[in-house]
Enzyme design. Structure first.
Site, mmCIF file in Angstrom:
data_model
loop_
_atom_site.group_PDB
_atom_site.id
_atom_site.type_symbol
_atom_site.label_atom_id
_atom_site.label_comp_id
_atom_site.label_asym_id
_atom_site.label_seq_id
_atom_site.Cartn_x
_atom_site.Cartn_y
_atom_site.Cartn_z
ATOM 1 N N HIS A 127 0.835 -1.200 0.000
ATOM 2 C CA HIS A 127 0.000 0.000 0.000
ATOM 3 C C HIS A 127 0.877 1.260 0.000
ATOM 4 O O HIS A 127 0.701 2.157 -0.820
ATOM 5 C CB HIS A 127 -0.960 0.034 1.190
ATOM 6 C CG HIS A 127 -1.560 1.399 1.369
ATOM 7 N ND1 HIS A 127 -2.606 1.855 0.601
ATOM 8 C CD2 HIS A 127 -1.208 2.442 2.171
ATOM 9 C CE1 HIS A 127 -2.879 3.110 0.927
ATOM 10 N NE2 HIS A 127 -2.046 3.492 1.877
ATOM 11 N N HIS A 132 1.506 4.944 -2.891
ATOM 12 C CA HIS A 132 1.806 6.372 -2.683
ATOM 13 C C HIS A 132 3.000 6.904 -3.468
ATOM 14 O O HIS A 132 3.020 8.077 -3.829
ATOM 15 C CB HIS A 132 2.084 6.646 -1.191
ATOM 16 C CG HIS A 132 0.863 6.631 -0.327
ATOM 17 N ND1 HIS A 132 -0.013 7.696 -0.271
ATOM 18 C CD2 HIS A 132 0.361 5.700 0.522
ATOM 19 C CE1 HIS A 132 -1.000 7.414 0.589
ATOM 20 N NE2 HIS A 132 -0.798 6.200 1.080
ATOM 21 N N GLU A 173 -5.624 9.392 -0.402
ATOM 22 C CA GLU A 173 -5.983 7.976 -0.263
ATOM 23 C C GLU A 173 -7.070 7.516 -1.238
ATOM 24 O O GLU A 173 -6.976 6.431 -1.798
ATOM 25 C CB GLU A 173 -6.426 7.654 1.174
ATOM 26 C CG GLU A 173 -5.328 7.796 2.219
ATOM 27 C CD GLU A 173 -4.216 6.736 2.127
ATOM 28 O OE1 GLU A 173 -4.320 5.805 1.303
ATOM 29 O OE2 GLU A 173 -3.229 6.875 2.869
ATOM 30 N N SER A 192 -3.921 0.611 -4.653
ATOM 31 C CA SER A 192 -3.251 -0.560 -4.067
ATOM 32 C C SER A 192 -4.248 -1.674 -3.773
ATOM 33 O O SER A 192 -3.869 -2.719 -3.259
ATOM 34 C CB SER A 192 -2.492 -0.165 -2.791
ATOM 35 O OG SER A 192 -3.391 0.321 -1.804
HETATM 36 CO CO CO Z 1 -1.940 5.397 2.621
#
Ligand code: CO
Ligand code: PHE
Length: 287
Positions: A127, A132, A173, A192
């Site tokens: 993730h 990111h 997010e 993700s």
């Molecule tokens: Co995050």
């Protein structure tokens, strides 16, 4: 995000940074990364914002195995001045903001087990890094993340971290973006996740609302399931400009006197994206 009373784990420095210890990953752990990576890399190209795929490419994240943070940081540093550093898990809010404000992205170093392929509670390296890091290679998004960190320190002074945390949630997010007249993914929590990458664009049930800063900071979010509402930005430039040009202090003050909006709320003034037919029908009913 109430993390102010967290205790620093043994072995972590004052800034909570720990060595990634890359050479300690087992071949099973590298294989787990490859499995997750291949599944997303096949599915994402037509769904994710272009800048994300560019990031994977320029950071050489397309090569097999768990990325080495030192190598990633070296490439990122040249492109946008960012670094990736390992931490044991969630870090206290102020420290998190300080790291961002100094262009350090804090990431977990552990990877999920095969039993956790599709769901785990704590963010793992897949993730944090796959989700990111690619956009940190984009200069505009990189500036947004730093500005967010500075904004976090300021929000803390007003007791408004909870409101600002929603901005992170609904952009970094779970953000959607309009690109070439289609909706695309850019939020790390979506990209993700195999399931949510499909759900966020294709499922008729969630609301996809035009980005509105104050409205967004009034809106609750859910941590236990796919989102019921996504906010759609027009571009990273627009997101950066709106957030740095707005003084949040008056917004925080107003928000203190207004009730939160529940996750599924659609207001008459919301700009509803006509994709996701149920949301569209609901908005029309209200209008
Ligand atoms: Co995050
Ligand atoms: N302009 C914001 C403020 O006045 C700071 C900020 C910038 C917050 C970018 C989030 C993202 O607090």
């Amino acid at each position: 995000m109430i993390t102010s009373d967290m205790k620093r784990p043994d072995g972590a420095a004052e800034d909570w940074i720990i060595p990634q210890n890359w050479s300690a990953y087992t071949s099973q752990e590298h294989a787990m990364w490859d499995r997750l990576f291949d599944r997303q890399a096949k599915m994402l190209p037509n769904r994710v914002v272009k800048e994300f795929m560019d990031g994977l490419d320029v950071l050489r994240m397309t090569k097999p195995g768990i990325p080495d943070f030192d190598e990633l940081s070296e490439r990122l540093m040249k492109l946008t001045g960012w670094q990736v550093v390992a931490v044991p898990g969630l870090v206290p809010d102020r420290l998190f903001f300080e790291h961002l404000a100094n262009r350090r992205f804090v990431a977990g170093r552990f990877i999920r087990t095969p039993e956790q392929l599709d769901y785990l509670q704590e963010p793992d390296i897949f993730h944090d890094v796959f989700g990111h890091v690619p956009l940190l290679a984009n200069p505009v998004f990189a500036d947004y993340m730093q500005a967010y960190g500075e904004g976090g320190l300021r929000a803390d002074g007003f007791g408004s971290i909870d409101n600002l945390a929603r901005l992170y949630w609904y952009t970094v997010e779970f953000g959607l973006i309009r690109q070439d007249d289609a909706l695309k993914l850019y939020g790390a929590g979506i990209v993700s996740s195999y399931g949510e990458s499909i759900f966020a664009l294709d499922d008729p049930s969630p609301n996809r609302l035009g980005f509105d800063l104050k409205r967004l900071m009034r809106t609750q979010y859910r941590i236990d399931d796919y989102q019921q509402t996504y906010f759609v930005i027009d571009s990273f430039e627009d997101l950066l400009r709106q957030t740095i040009e707005t003084d949040f202090a008056p917004l925080y003050r107003e928000l203190q006197h207004e009730t939160d909006l529940e996750v599924a709320t659609v207001l008459p003034e919301d700009r509803v994206h006509a994709m996701g037919t149920q949301a569209y029908a609901r908005a029309r009913e209200i209008a």
